[in-house]
Scaffold this active site. Structure first.
Site, short mmCIF file in Angstrom:
data_model
loop_
_atom_site.label_atom_id
_atom_site.label_comp_id
_atom_site.label_asym_id
_atom_site.label_seq_id
_atom_site.Cartn_x
_atom_site.Cartn_y
_atom_site.Cartn_z
N GLY A 186 0.62 -1.30 0.13
CA GLY A 186 -0.10 -0.12 -0.23
C GLY A 186 0.69 1.15 -0.12
O GLY A 186 1.40 1.50 0.14
N GLY A 200 2.23 3.23 1.66
CA GLY A 200 3.20 4.01 3.03
C GLY A 200 3.67 5.54 3.43
O GLY A 200 3.40 5.83 4.60
N ARG A 201 3.57 6.25 2.77
CA ARG A 201 4.15 7.42 2.70
C ARG A 201 3.59 8.20 1.11
O ARG A 201 4.20 8.93 0.38
CB ARG A 201 6.12 7.52 2.29
CG ARG A 201 6.27 6.90 1.72
CD ARG A 201 7.46 7.21 1.56
NE ARG A 201 9.24 6.70 0.70
CZ ARG A 201 10.01 6.99 0.40
NH1 ARG A 201 10.47 7.68 1.40
NH2 ARG A 201 10.79 5.52 -0.34
N LYS A 218 4.20 12.78 -1.66
CA LYS A 218 5.16 11.35 -1.69
C LYS A 218 5.84 12.17 -0.39
O LYS A 218 6.65 13.23 -0.71
CB LYS A 218 5.85 11.47 -2.77
CG LYS A 218 7.02 9.78 -2.51
CD LYS A 218 7.65 9.00 -3.26
CE LYS A 218 8.50 7.58 -3.30
NZ LYS A 218 8.80 7.03 -4.53
N ASP A 267 8.31 5.72 8.34
CA ASP A 267 7.08 6.41 9.10
C ASP A 267 6.59 7.51 8.52
O ASP A 267 6.05 8.94 8.34
CB ASP A 267 8.75 7.67 9.04
CG ASP A 267 9.95 7.53 8.30
OD1 ASP A 267 10.04 7.36 7.22
OD2 ASP A 267 11.34 8.54 8.65
N ARG A 304 3.63 14.29 -7.61
CA ARG A 304 3.43 13.84 -8.63
C ARG A 304 2.28 13.83 -9.30
O ARG A 304 1.09 13.28 -8.39
CB ARG A 304 3.41 12.08 -7.91
CG ARG A 304 4.93 12.19 -7.51
CD ARG A 304 5.70 10.59 -7.57
NE ARG A 304 5.12 9.25 -6.69
CZ ARG A 304 5.74 7.88 -6.52
NH1 ARG A 304 6.46 8.00 -6.38
NH2 ARG A 304 4.02 7.41 -5.96
N ASP A 347 4.51 -4.28 -7.63
CA ASP A 347 3.70 -2.71 -6.61
C ASP A 347 4.87 -1.96 -7.58
O ASP A 347 4.05 -1.09 -7.02
CB ASP A 347 4.22 -2.81 -4.99
CG ASP A 347 5.16 -3.40 -5.51
OD1 ASP A 347 6.03 -3.82 -5.16
OD2 ASP A 347 5.84 -2.27 -3.83
N ASN A 348 5.61 -2.03 -7.67
CA ASN A 348 6.31 -0.47 -8.57
C ASN A 348 5.99 -0.62 -10.46
O ASN A 348 7.40 -0.11 -10.76
CB ASN A 348 7.64 -0.56 -8.51
CG ASN A 348 7.53 -0.16 -7.22
OD1 ASN A 348 7.27 0.73 -6.10
ND2 ASN A 348 9.20 -0.56 -6.54
N ASP A 373 7.57 5.09 -9.76
CA ASP A 373 8.23 5.04 -8.12
C ASP A 373 9.79 4.65 -8.16
O ASP A 373 11.00 4.38 -8.35
CB ASP A 373 7.85 3.67 -7.27
CG ASP A 373 6.60 3.64 -6.62
OD1 ASP A 373 6.28 4.42 -6.58
OD2 ASP A 373 6.88 2.64 -6.01
P1 AMP Z 1 8.94 1.14 -3.37
O1 AMP Z 1 9.54 -0.75 -3.42
O2 AMP Z 1 10.44 1.11 -2.79
O3 AMP Z 1 8.31 1.73 -3.87
O4 AMP Z 1 8.43 0.56 -1.63
C1 AMP Z 1 7.72 -0.49 -0.82
C2 AMP Z 1 6.62 -0.20 0.27
O5 AMP Z 1 7.42 0.08 1.35
C3 AMP Z 1 5.56 0.58 -0.12
O6 AMP Z 1 4.37 0.66 0.05
C4 AMP Z 1 6.05 1.83 0.35
O7 AMP Z 1 5.05 2.61 0.68
C5 AMP Z 1 6.76 1.49 1.53
N1 AMP Z 1 7.30 2.57 2.03
C6 AMP Z 1 8.97 2.52 1.30
N2 AMP Z 1 9.43 3.74 2.44
C7 AMP Z 1 8.42 4.39 3.10
C8 AMP Z 1 8.71 4.99 4.39
N3 AMP Z 1 9.56 6.17 4.24
N4 AMP Z 1 7.43 5.46 5.37
C9 AMP Z 1 6.70 4.36 5.13
N5 AMP Z 1 6.52 3.30 4.21
C10 AMP Z 1 7.24 3.66 3.00
MG MG Z 2 6.83 1.46 -4.72
#
Ligand code: AMP
Ligand code: MG
Length: 543
Positions: free
Chosen positions: A110, A112-113, A133, A145, A203, A280-281, A290
């Protein structure tokens, strides 16, 4: 800010929030980390940072949204896109999705940020979702966080816009805003946490839906929500396919496959390595999405991955990206199966289309990169493959190689000249592309000359003049790309409060195919100091 003043400046932003209006939302409104079921999103407000400050904006995106640059420079713009000031019509939410990370099913992930502010209709009448973001935690933040640091935000902001100007499908970036608060990050996960400036990128994309959105519902056997999301996506983003039905789902899948194939060819063309191609990306629209530990190929090396987390397995290395995309699409097919009565064949044709579209687009791309007139089959394929084999023999800058090749005279070459003489002619033009021109082995020399000779024959066969060739090549082979060290230099300055480097780079990358007077430094190959410096040659996921 007086309300009436705000109304006139912002009035072109008309919100039409189709996603939250049409799809099931999470009934729970408390912002706490949790599993969310049978819902495509959770409503959540961005954090209210005390001193948001503008770093940069994209004037093209500002215009696309019908806003003005004077508004973009106002404090209220920084407040709105720093998350602290909600405009009328905004309905902020975080999306619920899952994904395969490094080949393993990770369950619910989901936003997350990321917090979507809502959908606006742009000046072309197209819906665009505005998404912050780094604006604080959401129910999907898991253990993290919800924040983002300046260095990764500069990278996302610049690369989104650079990709757009290169002609690569991508999510866009409207703005980059400092939150005024610091964020603690242990950049290399080695027990050295540091405080860094926090930042937010806004974005912009017609949809931020990923393959993982569909996967999550399928993995839970929640076919009702899976179908609602799929129907919504087809109606809004693939309307030309007609009303969603079991006959339309395979067509939808096939089009996602085709778009993804074209995207992969674009990445290969410009030397972009995403770095974290988890499901997810991957965007359902075939957009680059992403920007994390991505990188640009400097010396041509199909095995290179910019992501330190990927250094062992190299799953996301440059040369493997097309296969990974195919693997991801196969997972996506698995998620759509319940919608087509588990008829595997119905979706298999989409995967076949992926392979065919990729090959076709790859051939057209190589034809264009080499300035040929058309693809002539097997011999051409061999010519392309052999070139890529030659490129790895000596450390060769991919970007400069193709630009130099466009300048290399290929008509009226004295075919009887000795190998030494020929090499001198080659290196005179191509020399700038090599990282160690004086260390090139005899084997590399002879293979390069042999390839050059075949290339000349091929050009003759097609009746391609040097002038025609140069024009064709320079339209698809960029001169300016977001070299890793250039981004890092802009970041270093920005962290000291000087954002001019970001603006300048943004401006250079606006015209990546045109030589720009006085900006030669931006086209140079990576300097030696950048070879092993963090941020220039290796990136961590910490952002
Ligand atoms: P990513 O593969 O880097 O796009 O991220 C994988 C997952 O981690 C996604 O669900 C992001 O929303 C979550 N995520 C990455 N960094 C953070 C952060 N600093 N705080 C909360 N969620 C994060
Ligand atoms: Mg991502």
């Amino acid at each position: 800010m007086k309300t009436d003043q705000r109304n006139t400046a912002w009035e072109s932003l008309t919100f039409d929030n189709r996603f939250t209006r049409s799809l099931p939302g999470d009934p729970e409104t408390e912002n706490s980390t949790r599993q969310v079921y049978e819902a495509c999103f959770s409503r959540v407000r961005p954090m209210n940072f005390k001193r948001p400050q503008l770093v940069a904006y994209s004037k093209e995106v500002v215009q696309q949204l019908g806003l003005t640059e004077s508004l973009a420079r106002s404090q209220q713009f920084a407040s709105v896109f720093g998350g602290g000031d909600l405009l009328p019509g905004m309905d902020p939410f975080a999306m619920c999705y899952g994904g395969h990370q490094f080949g393993n099913w990770a369950g619910q992930l989901g936003d997350g940020r990321a917090i979507n502010l809502g959908e606006v209709v742009d000046v072309n009448g197209k819906h665009q979702t505005l998404q912050l973001k780094g604006s604080g935690p959401t129910p999907y933040s898991r253990f993290a966080d919800g924040l983002a640091v300046l260095r990764s935000s500069v990278r996302e902001f610049l690369c989104s816009e650079a990709m757009h100007h290169l002609g690569v499908p991508t999510t866009r970036a409207l703005s980059l805003v400092l939150t005024g608060e610091s964020v603690t990050r242990d950049m290399f996960y080695d027990g050295n946490p540091k405080d860094e400036p926090g930042a937010i990128v806004c974005r912009v994309a017609p949809s931020f839906v990923r393959l993982g959105n569909f996967q999550l519902f399928a993995s839970r056997g929640d076919i009702t929500t899976l179908k609602r999301l799929t129907d919504f996506t087809i109606r809004n983003d693939f309307p030309h396919l007609g009303e969603p039905s079991p006959d339309v789902y395979p067509e939808f899948f096939a089009e996602v496959c085709q778009r993804t194939a074209e995207l992969m060819v674009h990445w290969m063309r410009v030397g972009f390595v995403h770095g974290v191609m988890n499901t997810d990306n991957l965007s359902v629209l075939g957009l680059t999405i992403d920007y994390g530990p991505y990188g640009w190929l400097e010396d041509y090396d199909p095995n290179w991955t910019p992501n330190t987390t990927d250094a062992q397995g190299r799953r996301y290395r440059y040369g493997h990206q097309p296969q990974v995309a195919q693997w991801n699409l196969a997972q996506f097919a698995g998620a759509l199966l319940p919608l087509v009565d588990n008829n595997v064949e119905a979706l298999q044709s989409g995967l076949k289309l992926y392979v065919e579209s990729f090959e076709d687009a790859w051939h057209s791309m190589m034809v264009a990169k080499l300035g040929l007139e058309s693809f002539r089959g097997e011999d051409d394929q061999e010519l392309f493959g052999d070139l890529l084999d030659v490129l790895v023999l000596a450390e060769t800058d991919m970007t400069l190689f193709y630009r130099s090749l466009a300048e290399l005279p290929c008509e009226s070459v004295d075919e009887t000249a000795s190998a030494d003489e020929q090499w001198n002619r080659w290196i005179e033009t191509m020399g700038q592309a090599y990282y160690a021109a004086d260390k090139i082995t005899d084997e590399t020399k002879s293979k390069s000359l042999e390839w050059w000779s075949r290339y000349r024959n091929r050009l003759q066969l097609g009746g391609v003049s040097d002038q025609q060739r140069q024009q064709r090549m320079n339209r698809v082979n960029p001169l300016y790309v977001l070299r890793n060290y250039l981004a890092q230099l802009a970041i270093d300055r920005s962290e000291q409060g000087d954002h001019q480097g970001v603006w300048e780079l943004l401006d250079v990358l606006r015209n990546p195919y045109e030589q720009q007077q006085g900006r030669e430094a931006f086209a140079e190959k990576r300097p030696e100091w950048a070879r092993h410096r963090a941020g220039c040659s290796m990136l961590s996921c910490s952002s």
